[in-house]
Design an enzyme around this catalytic site. Structure first.
Site, PDB file in Angstrom:
ATOM      1  N   THR A 242      30.403  75.976  49.670  1.00 40.38           N
ATOM      2  CA  THR A 242      29.026  76.425  49.446  1.00 40.38           C
ATOM      3  C   THR A 242      28.248  76.439  50.763  1.00 40.38           C
ATOM      4  O   THR A 242      27.512  77.372  51.054  1.00 40.38           O
ATOM      5  CB  THR A 242      28.329  75.464  48.458  1.00 40.38           C
ATOM      6  OG1 THR A 242      29.119  75.389  47.277  1.00 40.38           O
ATOM      7  CG2 THR A 242      26.937  75.934  48.114  1.00 40.38           C
ATOM      8  N   TYR A 276      30.806  60.462  51.141  1.00 41.92           N
ATOM      9  CA  TYR A 276      31.104  61.896  51.026  1.00 41.92           C
ATOM     10  C   TYR A 276      29.840  62.675  50.659  1.00 41.92           C
ATOM     11  O   TYR A 276      29.520  63.698  51.256  1.00 41.92           O
ATOM     12  CB  TYR A 276      32.198  62.109  49.972  1.00 41.92           C
ATOM     13  CG  TYR A 276      32.569  63.565  49.822  1.00 41.92           C
ATOM     14  CD1 TYR A 276      33.193  64.241  50.871  1.00 41.92           C
ATOM     15  CD2 TYR A 276      32.292  64.254  48.654  1.00 41.92           C
ATOM     16  CE1 TYR A 276      33.524  65.578  50.754  1.00 41.92           C
ATOM     17  CE2 TYR A 276      32.628  65.598  48.528  1.00 41.92           C
ATOM     18  CZ  TYR A 276      33.237  66.249  49.578  1.00 41.92           C
ATOM     19  OH  TYR A 276      33.554  67.582  49.473  1.00 41.92           O
ATOM     20  N   HIS A 293      39.157  73.669  49.483  1.00 38.43           N
ATOM     21  CA  HIS A 293      38.374  73.784  50.712  1.00 38.43           C
ATOM     22  C   HIS A 293      39.130  73.276  51.939  1.00 38.43           C
ATOM     23  O   HIS A 293      40.016  72.432  51.834  1.00 38.43           O
ATOM     24  CB  HIS A 293      37.078  72.985  50.596  1.00 38.43           C
ATOM     25  CG  HIS A 293      36.176  73.470  49.510  1.00 38.43           C
ATOM     26  ND1 HIS A 293      35.955  74.804  49.274  1.00 38.43           N
ATOM     27  CD2 HIS A 293      35.431  72.808  48.598  1.00 38.43           C
ATOM     28  CE1 HIS A 293      35.115  74.937  48.270  1.00 38.43           C
ATOM     29  NE2 HIS A 293      34.792  73.735  47.833  1.00 38.43           N
TER      30      HIS A 293
HETATM   31  N1  CTP Z   1      29.483  69.069  53.155  1.00 40.15           N
HETATM   32  C1  CTP Z   1      29.938  68.546  54.361  1.00 40.15           C
HETATM   33  N2  CTP Z   1      30.422  67.269  54.399  1.00 40.15           N
HETATM   34  C2  CTP Z   1      30.455  66.516  53.286  1.00 40.15           C
HETATM   35  C3  CTP Z   1      30.017  67.032  52.056  1.00 40.15           C
HETATM   36  C4  CTP Z   1      29.523  68.324  52.027  1.00 40.15           C
HETATM   37  O1  CTP Z   1      29.935  69.232  55.378  1.00 40.15           O
HETATM   38  N3  CTP Z   1      30.912  65.260  53.383  1.00 40.15           N
HETATM   39  C5  CTP Z   1      28.900  70.426  53.138  1.00 40.15           C
HETATM   40  C6  CTP Z   1      29.904  71.499  52.709  1.00 40.15           C
HETATM   41  O2  CTP Z   1      29.664  72.677  53.450  1.00 40.15           O
HETATM   42  C7  CTP Z   1      29.551  71.710  51.248  1.00 40.15           C
HETATM   43  C8  CTP Z   1      28.056  71.459  51.223  1.00 40.15           C
HETATM   44  O3  CTP Z   1      27.840  70.437  52.199  1.00 40.15           O
HETATM   45  O4  CTP Z   1      29.832  73.002  50.784  1.00 40.15           O
HETATM   46  C9  CTP Z   1      27.544  70.998  49.874  1.00 40.15           C
HETATM   47  O5  CTP Z   1      28.309  69.920  49.409  1.00 40.15           O
HETATM   48  P1  CTP Z   1      29.006  69.924  47.976  1.00 40.15           P
HETATM   49  O6  CTP Z   1      27.957  69.904  46.957  1.00 40.15           O
HETATM   50  O7  CTP Z   1      30.028  68.850  47.952  1.00 40.15           O
HETATM   51  O8  CTP Z   1      29.653  71.405  47.986  1.00 40.15           O
HETATM   52  P2  CTP Z   1      31.100  72.019  47.644  1.00 40.15           P
HETATM   53  O9  CTP Z   1      32.200  71.138  48.132  1.00 40.15           O
HETATM   54  O10 CTP Z   1      31.127  73.417  48.169  1.00 40.15           O
HETATM   55  O11 CTP Z   1      31.096  72.053  46.123  1.00 40.15           O
HETATM   56  P3  CTP Z   1      32.352  72.085  45.158  1.00 40.15           P
HETATM   57  O12 CTP Z   1      33.090  70.787  45.352  1.00 40.15           O
HETATM   58  O13 CTP Z   1      31.726  72.223  43.801  1.00 40.15           O
HETATM   59  O14 CTP Z   1      33.175  73.277  45.586  1.00 40.15           O
END
Ligand code: CTP
Length: 319
Positions: A242, A276, A293
């Site tokens: 995202t 996280y 991812h």
């Molecule tokens: N992110 C990051 N480091 C983390 C958690 C998140 O850089 N420890 C960034 C990622 O780019 C992520 C965004 O923050 O897409 C939003 O986090 P999250 O809600 O966890 O998004 P997604 O992983 O994309 O969601 P999903 O697991 O539903 O695919």
């Protein structure tokens, strides 16, 4: 003419994750980072060859009707019918039509935001994008409150709102939606079949309670287009997160882009543990084979863009 070097040759297979944060040192916020306007404009132009955020941010009413059949992007054999509710919530015109902002913040969900004190700085940006309905109220000092666009993967309904099993959870989600107060709610409804019912529940809630949000449902081609852009720049992502989707879209309508809460590593630059997510107890999952991812790879690309002045990453405390 300066080259846009987005990625080197780091292969996910050879990444030593044990001490990975050491490799990603970013200078403190007050260092000598300068915005590179020329490079930002060049990136915008390149991305426009693959997608146009103004159009791809949402399917519009004129292009679908109730009953139309859509093949899910990641489950091509599964289909959904466009429901009456979904149709009603499709925007008539792009929520980003003719929009331009001097500075935008994209707030990722990493625990690196905790104790950052970045809230006030985030709130000064002209347009603030957040991910997956992450809570703000209780974390305002570190993440701010201003929200102009927030994403909602259907899985959030399961993870953060217990699949609306009872009235209490339905009310919690409703309150969160009401608090959005006119901002854009961006729901990837056509990605994977698993989210079908959850999207329908949210749509129903919004209509039934006349929630003041501007709903948007990304175009069917967005994901492949974003992936295509990054692949062309040698960033071999399996499925863009995202956060990366938001950065790619934001290049179209933001002059300067500031990223907060992007840190997919369990240790910070001083080797202290990092959650996280800043708001829940979800564990690091991106290392598992099952995860779609490749966050560290994305991070490497974003860091390279930071070093070239195309965006600014903040991974520590704000001034
Ligand atoms: N992110 C990051 N480091 C983390 C958690 C998140 O850089 N420890 C960034 C990622 O780019 C992520 C965004 O923050 O897409 C939003 O986090 P999250 O809600 O966890 O998004 P997604 O992983 O994309 O969601 P999903 O697991 O539903 O695919």
């Amino acid at each position: 003419r300066a080259e846009v070097v987005i990625n080197g040759s780091l292969s996910p297979a050879v990444v030593d994750r044990s001490n990975e944060s050491m490799k990603h040192t970013i200078q403190p916020a007050s260092s000598t980072w300068r915005h590179n306007q020329t490079l930002s404009l060049r990136i915008r132009k390149q991305i426009l060859k693959f997608l146009d955020a103004e159009k791809d941010i949402s399917v519009l009413k004129g292009t679908l009707k109730p009953g139309d059949i859509i093949h899910y992007i990641f489950d091509r054999d599964s289909t959904m019918n466009v429901s009456q509710n979904l149709y009603e919530l499709l925007p008539r015109t792009s929520p980003l039509k003719n929009k331009h902002f001097r500075t935008c913040a994209i707030v990722g969900n990493s625990g690196v935001l905790l104790n950052s004190g970045c809230g006030p700085e985030i709130d000064t940006h002209s347009f603030v994008i957040r991910c997956n309905l992450a809570p703000v109220q209780e974390y305002a000092r570190d993440v701010g409150l201003k929200t102009d666009l927030v994403t909602m993967n259907p899985s959030v309904i399961q993870r953060a709102f217990e699949d609306l099993v009872n009235a209490t959870w339905r009310e919690k989600l409703l309150q969160r939606l009401h608090s959005l107060n006119g901002s854009i709610l961006w729901i990837p409804a056509f990605m994977a079949r698993g989210g079908k019912e959850r999207v329908e529940w949210v749509n129903e809630l919004i209509l039934k309670h006349r929630v003041n949000v501007r709903t948007a449902y990304p175009s069917l081609r967005l994901l492949h287009a974003v992936r295509g852009y990054w692949l062309t720049n040698k960033v071999h992502i399996k499925r863009p997160t995202t956060g990366l989707l938001m950065y790619t879209l934001a290049t179209r309508f933001c002059n300067q882009i500031y990223l907060y809460g992007f840190w997919p590593f369990p240790l910070d630059q001083n080797q202290n543990p990092v959650k996280y997510h800043y708001y829940d107890s979800l564990k690091y999952g991106y290392t598992s084979q099952a995860s779609p991812h490749t966050m560290p790879l994305e991070f490497k690309a974003l860091k390279s863009l930071h070093e070239q002045g195309a965006l600014k990453l903040t991974v520590g405390q704000c001034d």
